[in-house]
Scaffold this motif. Structure first.
Motif, short mmCIF file in Angstrom:
data_model
loop_
_atom_site.label_atom_id
_atom_site.label_comp_id
_atom_site.label_asym_id
_atom_site.label_seq_id
_atom_site.Cartn_x
_atom_site.Cartn_y
_atom_site.Cartn_z
N GLY B 43 0.84 -1.18 0.00
CA GLY B 43 0.00 0.00 0.00
C GLY B 43 0.87 1.22 0.00
N PRO B 44 0.36 2.33 -0.55
CA PRO B 44 1.15 3.56 -0.54
C PRO B 44 1.35 4.08 0.88
CG PRO B 44 -0.92 3.85 -1.76
CD PRO B 44 -0.98 2.50 -1.14
N ASN B 45 2.23 5.06 1.03
CA ASN B 45 2.42 5.69 2.34
C ASN B 45 1.09 6.22 2.85
OD1 ASN B 45 5.21 5.33 2.23
ND2 ASN B 45 5.44 7.17 1.00
N GLY B 46 0.81 6.01 4.11
CA GLY B 46 -0.40 6.57 4.70
C GLY B 46 -1.66 5.78 4.38
N SER B 216 -5.46 0.62 0.41
CA SER B 216 -5.51 1.95 -0.16
C SER B 216 -6.45 2.78 0.68
CB SER B 216 -5.99 1.89 -1.61
OG SER B 216 -6.11 3.19 -2.11
N ALA B 217 -5.97 3.91 1.17
CA ALA B 217 -6.76 4.83 1.98
C ALA B 217 -7.52 4.10 3.09
CB ALA B 217 -7.73 5.62 1.10
N GLY B 218 -6.84 3.20 3.78
CA GLY B 218 -7.43 2.54 4.94
C GLY B 218 -8.25 1.30 4.61
N ARG B 219 -8.53 1.09 3.34
CA ARG B 219 -9.35 -0.07 2.98
C ARG B 219 -8.50 -1.15 2.33
NH1 ARG B 219 -14.83 1.38 3.35
NH2 ARG B 219 -15.29 -0.73 2.65
N LEU B 220 -8.95 -2.39 2.50
CA LEU B 220 -8.30 -3.51 1.84
C LEU B 220 -8.91 -3.61 0.45
CD1 LEU B 220 -6.37 -5.84 2.43
CD2 LEU B 220 -8.33 -7.20 3.07
N VAL B 221 -8.09 -3.39 -0.61
CA VAL B 221 -8.68 -3.37 -1.95
C VAL B 221 -8.41 -4.66 -2.71
CG1 VAL B 221 -8.80 -0.87 -2.24
CG2 VAL B 221 -6.68 -2.06 -2.78
N TRP B 222 -7.51 -5.47 -2.21
CA TRP B 222 -7.26 -6.74 -2.89
C TRP B 222 -6.57 -7.69 -1.93
CZ3 TRP B 222 -4.04 -10.53 -4.64
CH2 TRP B 222 -4.54 -11.30 -5.70
N THR B 308 -4.57 1.25 -6.23
CA THR B 308 -4.30 2.20 -5.15
C THR B 308 -4.40 3.65 -5.59
OG1 THR B 308 -1.94 2.16 -5.63
CG2 THR B 308 -2.74 0.60 -4.00
N GLY B 309 -4.59 3.87 -6.89
CA GLY B 309 -4.70 5.24 -7.36
C GLY B 309 -3.34 5.80 -7.69
#
Lengths: 257, 316
Positions: B43-46, B216-222, B308-309
């Motif tokens: 995941g990205p930073n943050g 990504s942004a606190g959510r599990l996307v995969w 993750t955008g």
């Protein structure tokens, strides 16, 4: 750990300087009857250096060093990043607090011992030593004096337990050790100021500094341990209250440092 | 009592959330880390990786949801579980005024379940394993970032562990150090240790891990096997043409969703039922000047960015 650290030894060395300064100053110039308690007695008996040094250290130097140690307990680990590793080890939060409080208490004892012992040694080196005349007028020999000095050390170490517990609690509130140290030292000062104001007489017996200078009973004959007991009760009450607060805070705290 | 060795999942969370003020740093995360796997937490930073790890280890309390480590509920059973878990959390943390060796001894002593008798040997072995024996007597304030990172790994390896949680383990390491960490993780995994590695570096995870989760942004996307993540990427067709508008309309008519990738370059993920040659025929029939056509598989990086955008915005 605490005593493996250079800072701890530097603070103890600074405390040891107090009796040295007192003794050297008196050696250079006879003070007559002015100055802090016991100062005038030093020239006739070097053993009084310990008592003078203790009296002048209690309001400032001792609370200062105790504030540094107690304020650093948890906040210091947090700022180094070691707190999370201790907790993951797992050290156990209650166990960690208990060990830290025990460390602070050990420092209080070491600090008081340092002043008393250095005082006795320096005094013996620079001045004549002999049987000590107590506040009640009786005279005790060296052995009797040593017992009383030991009790005095215990009394002073005990006096600082309440402040240590307050410092431990403050230390769980922050990750900035300097902040916790400063806050603890400020509280020590504030308690003494409050203790000076006659208008606040109601709260005087409840201040953790209430009995700080009340060790005169230990220097009377027959030996009166009443003030020691009263002080112990007060300090243990502080330990219980602020220990519980620290426990409540620390065991529910998110460790994000 | 030891944690249930039979529990099939080394790490399991259900509906895990953490709210800081008005921000949901971790939002409904349900992780399943199989025993014996090398699990990449990407995941990205943050994006909430470190916060999730802190909750897993009982350092922070979850706002909602449950955590099980090695089959035991956390943080309730931390005293039992954590001795079997080695961790490196958000960078190393050591006493700068103690030597590397003394730091490890102290941290080992902090765990009441360790045997003091074997402490000396275990510390030396851990130092040896991360290649730090020669600097063991140096004070940590003289260590480089990479050396501190190695010491942090050594701390995680002070005793045999069932689970290792490594947060950004290669941070601050030089390329050799990164390789060594990869080898270390592989050899630990061969011994049966489950390794949970977080990273914002896709390449690192790709080389080390057999399964992965993407935040990504606190959510599990995969979440799933590394191969599945790779296979999920769809092929893309790229069309080079000066008639961008006409080409776009034509491709859209076929059900594709073209994006402009350059001044005269359209790209679209292929959808089922539309072959590349069909698309080319349709373009030519519509009078679009086709100057080049290329079909490429989506790279893992494309897939990761799609999840993750894009861009430099740090979630936060």
């Amino acid at each position: 750990m605490l005593f493996g650290r250079r800072r701890t030894w530097a603070m103890l060395a600074a405390l040891a300087l107090v009796p040295v300064l007192v003794a050297v100053a008196v050696r250079i110039e006879d003070p007559g009857r002015d100055g802090p308690p016991f100062l005038g007695s030093i020239t006739s008996n070097g053993l009084f250096v310990s008592l003078t040094a203790m009296t002048v250290s209690i309001p400032l130097f001792l609370p200062l060093t105790v504030g540094v140690v107690a304020g650093d307990t948890i906040a210091g680990e947090a700022s180094l990043g070691t707190l999370r590793y201790l907790l993951v080890a797992p050290a156990g939060r209650l166990r960690l607090l208990a060990v830290k409080m025990a460390g602070a208490a050990a420092f209080c004892l070491a600090a008081a011992t340092t002043i008393a012992l250095t005082g006795a040694l320096v005094g013996a080196a620079l001045f004549p030593v002999g049987p000590v005349t107590l506040l009640s007028g009786d005279t005790v020999g060296l052995g009797g004096y040593a017992v009383r000095l030991g009790l005095l050390v215990l009394y002073v170490a005990l006096s600082l337990l309440g402040l240590s517990a307050v410092g431990l609690f403050i230390s769980t509130l922050t990750t900035v050790p300097v902040g916790a140290m400063a806050a603890t030292v400020v509280l020590a000062g504030a308690a003494q100021v409050l203790g000076q104001l006659p208008q606040l007489e109601v709260i005087h017996p409840w201040l953790f500094s209430a009995h700080w200078l009340g060790f005169a009973d230990l220097l009377r004959s027959p030996l009166d341990l009443g003030s020691l007991g009263e002080n112990a009760l007060l300090q243990l009450a502080y330990l219980a209250v602020f220990g519980s607060l620290a426990y409540g805070r620390f065991t529910t705290k998110d460790v994000l440092s | 009592m030891t944690p249930q060795v039979g529990a099939p999942l080394a790490v399991e969370t259900r509906g895990l959330s953490k709210v800081f003020g008005s921000q949901r740093a971790v939002d409904d995360v349900s992780l399943q880390v199989p025993r014996g796997s090398v699990f990449g937490f990407l995941g990205p930073n943050g994006s909430g990786k470190t916060t999730t790890i802190r909750i897993l280890l009982g350092l922070a309390a979850a706002t909602e949801g449950e955590v099980r480590l090695l089959g035991e509920p956390m943080p309730g059973r931390g005293a039992v579980v954590l001795p079997h878990v080695g961790a490196l959390v958000e960078g190393p943390g050591f006493y700068p005024f103690l030597s590397g060796r003394d730091n490890l001894r102290r941290l080992d002593a902090a765990d009441p379940t360790t045997t003091p008798r074997t402490r000396r040997t275990r510390v030396e072995e851990a130092l040896e394993r991360v290649g730090l024996s020669h600097a063991a007597a140096k004070k940590v304030h003289a260590y480089s970032l990479g050396m501190k990172q190695r010491l942090g790994l050594a701390n995680a390896l002070l005793r045999p562990r069932q689970l290792l949680v490594l947060d950004e383990p290669t941070n601050g390491l030089d390329p050799q150090g990164t390789r060594e960490v990869r080898h270390l993780v592989r050899s630990l995994s061969e011994d049966g240790t489950t390794v949970f590695v977080s990273s914002h570096l896709l390449g690192e995870i790709e080389q080390m891990c057999d399964s992965t989760a993407v935040m990504s942004a606190g959510r599990l996307v995969w979440q799933g096997g590394m191969e599945a993540l790779r296979a999920e990427g769809r092929a893309r067709v790229r069309v080079r043409t000066p008639d961008v508008a006409e080409a776009r309309a034509c491709l859209a008519g076929l059900g594709l969703e073209p994006d402009l990738e350059g001044p005269a370059l359209l790209a679209a993920p292929l959808v089922d039922g539309v072959a590349t040659e069909q698309a080319v025929a349709a373009l030519v029939a519509a009078g679009v000047r086709v100057r080049g056509v290329e079909v490429s598989g989506e790279t893992l990086e494309d897939r990761y960015v799609a999840l993750t955008g894009e861009g430099f915005d740090v979630a936060g």
